[in-house]
Design an enzyme around this catalytic site. Structure first.
Site, PDB file in Angstrom:
ATOM      1  N   ASN A 215     -12.596 -30.061 -10.166  1.00 50.62           N
ATOM      2  CA  ASN A 215     -12.829 -29.776  -8.748  1.00 50.62           C
ATOM      3  C   ASN A 215     -13.865 -28.673  -8.547  1.00 50.62           C
ATOM      4  O   ASN A 215     -13.779 -27.881  -7.617  1.00 50.62           O
ATOM      5  CB  ASN A 215     -11.516 -29.418  -8.045  1.00 50.62           C
ATOM      6  CG  ASN A 215     -10.848 -28.183  -8.633  1.00 50.62           C
ATOM      7  OD1 ASN A 215     -11.093 -27.818  -9.780  1.00 50.62           O
ATOM      8  ND2 ASN A 215      -9.985 -27.547  -7.855  1.00 50.62           N
TER       9      ASN A 215
ATOM     10  N   ASP B  83      -0.280 -25.010 -11.731  1.00 52.22           N
ATOM     11  CA  ASP B  83      -1.180 -25.579 -10.729  1.00 52.22           C
ATOM     12  C   ASP B  83      -2.015 -24.468 -10.110  1.00 52.22           C
ATOM     13  O   ASP B  83      -2.200 -24.382  -8.890  1.00 52.22           O
ATOM     14  CB  ASP B  83      -0.408 -26.344  -9.649  1.00 52.22           C
ATOM     15  CG  ASP B  83      -1.300 -27.341  -8.910  1.00 52.22           C
ATOM     16  OD1 ASP B  83      -2.300 -27.792  -9.496  1.00 52.22           O
ATOM     17  OD2 ASP B  83      -0.994 -27.660  -7.741  1.00 52.22           O
TER      18      ASP B  83
END
Length: 417
Positions: free
Chosen positions: A96, A306
């Site tokens: 990302n 995460d």
């Protein structure tokens, strides 16, 4: 490095000393002796910590690094430092960045930038070009460059045929396909779990149904195609049940859960604090308890931080406009230990190593030392001073955590926390 670790409880089910207190000798980064009361040598450093435990190195299966493109959020070098001081010897980095990691050159960039560090960086290549969900990316070329899996971070694949083709194609080189569990057409502009809390706060909802439908769809496709599927960061009780059923059928599927979804519920949103705006969203207490049951019975294979560093301009906004994400690596061990035993926590933090790299980390004489050092004793309240990341967007400020990380030994280096 040459070191002797003394009086450490060894936690490795594959080792005969599992659960016992031992000394470990490391010479030039290789484990050369394991036993009790090893005789000191002149050229070695003694590593001794209170109530010390040692396990194979932990692997974090979902970490976001700003670089390239978003260095103001986090750099690769600092991300590796954060991981090491948080007890992780390896991280899988999400695709990302800007540009998106969707070709062999961008994978090679990450690998080269991280070379020589104690913490190993394993790129996750984008499943589709530019993570746009339209055309498959260069999966095989990326694997040859060092990518360990393929997935569009927090972007659902709406086209089921893409997942079908990806699972079929990746079988040719034993590739691992990731599919984010969310059906976008069911969430529209949702920002919080759909339910009484969101309604009372006037927030647009993200229904749990959006996750269940996507998980069920992908499992049906996996049953049809074969291959290897990993479903990252599930958040609902129904997802746990679906994956449990799929495993009973013998499907090659694994899943993870983010530590923030194990630790908190949607009740944290009452003050509109955007630190708790995460994706998947914080769900109900019923969901949280199902997730905890899932990590205890093995349905959920691994826990991830995460970890998603975001600069203040992306989080200090109205709740509707703030970006999803929290940093969590620094708190992962302490938070997980409040929920499960030490042995289960180690299993959940080491399982990703074999799934993503096909290499199981072991504590074994003659093997490179790849170790996480920690204790289960003591409690701390997580405060700003514990944040190591360049960004400060953590949901864990004020959380009461258990235990402590002492550091890691990896790639012939010792990193102290």
């Amino acid at each position: 490095m040459n070191a002797r670790i003394t009086k450490a409880t060894l936690l490795d089910e594959s080792n005969e000393h599992h659960g016992k207190q031992v000394d470990l000798r490391i010479e030039n980064g290789i484990i050369t002796e394991i036993g009790t009361d090893l005789t000191p040598k002149n050229n070695e450093e003694e590593l001794q910590f209170e109530n010390l435990s040692v396990s194979p190195g932990w692997f974090d299966s979902s970490v976001s690094v700003g670089e390239p493109g978003f260095e103001e959020r986090e750099t690769i070098i600092n991300a590796l430092k954060v991981a090491g001081k948080s007890g992780f010897t390896a991280i899988a980095v999400n695709a990302n960045s800007a540009p998106v990691i969707d070709n062999n050159a961008s994978v090679a960039f990450l690998k080269n930038k991280a070379a020589g560090n104690a913490v190993n960086l394993h790129p996750i290549g984008a499943l589709t070009k530019n993570a746009a969900g339209v055309d498959l990316a260069e999966l095989y070329d990326m694997q040859q460059a060092g990518a360990v899996a393929f997935g569009d971070y927090q972007h659902a694949i709406s086209n089921p045929n893409l997942i079908k083709i990806a699972l079929q194609y990746a079988q040719g080189f034993d590739g691992l396909v990731l599919s984010f569990p969310q059906e976008d057409d069911l969430i529209i502009k949702g920002v919080a779990n759909e339910g009484e809390t969101a309604i009372s706060l006037g927030l647009k909802g993200i229904p749990s149904l959006a996750e269940h439908i996507q998980v069920a769809r992908d499992l049906y496709i996996l049953e049809y195609t074969g291959g290897k599927l990993h479903i990252p960061t599930i958040s609902t009780a129904q997802s746990v049940a679906l994956i449990k059923e799929a495993k009973a059928k013998g499907l090659d599927v694994t899943c993870s859960v983010a530590i923030v979804n194990l630790f908190y519920t949607e009740a944290m949103l009452n003050e509109f604090d955007t630190r708790y705006k995460v994706l998947p969203p914080l769900r109900t207490e019923t969901d949280r308890q199902a997730l905890i049951a899932g990590i205890k019975d093995g349905t959920i294979d691994m826990v991830t931080s995460d970890h998603n560093p975001l600069d203040i301009e992306l989080k200090k906004l109205e709740f509707d406009h703030a970006k999803f994400g929290t940093i969590a690596q620094e708190a992962t061990w302490g938070a997980l230990l409040t929920l499960v035993s030490e042995k289960r926590a180690v299993k959940l933090l080491t399982a990703a190593q074999e799934r993503f790299t096909q290499v199981k980390s072991k504590i074994e004489i003659g093997q490179p030392a790849n170790l996480s050092l920690f204790t289960t004793k003591g409690t701390t309240v997580f405060v700003k001073e514990h944040i190591l990341s360049k960004s400060k967007n953590t949901a864990f400020l004020g959380a009461k955590l258990k235990g402590k990380v002492y550091g890691i030994i990896s790639n012939n280096q010792f990193i102290a926390s």
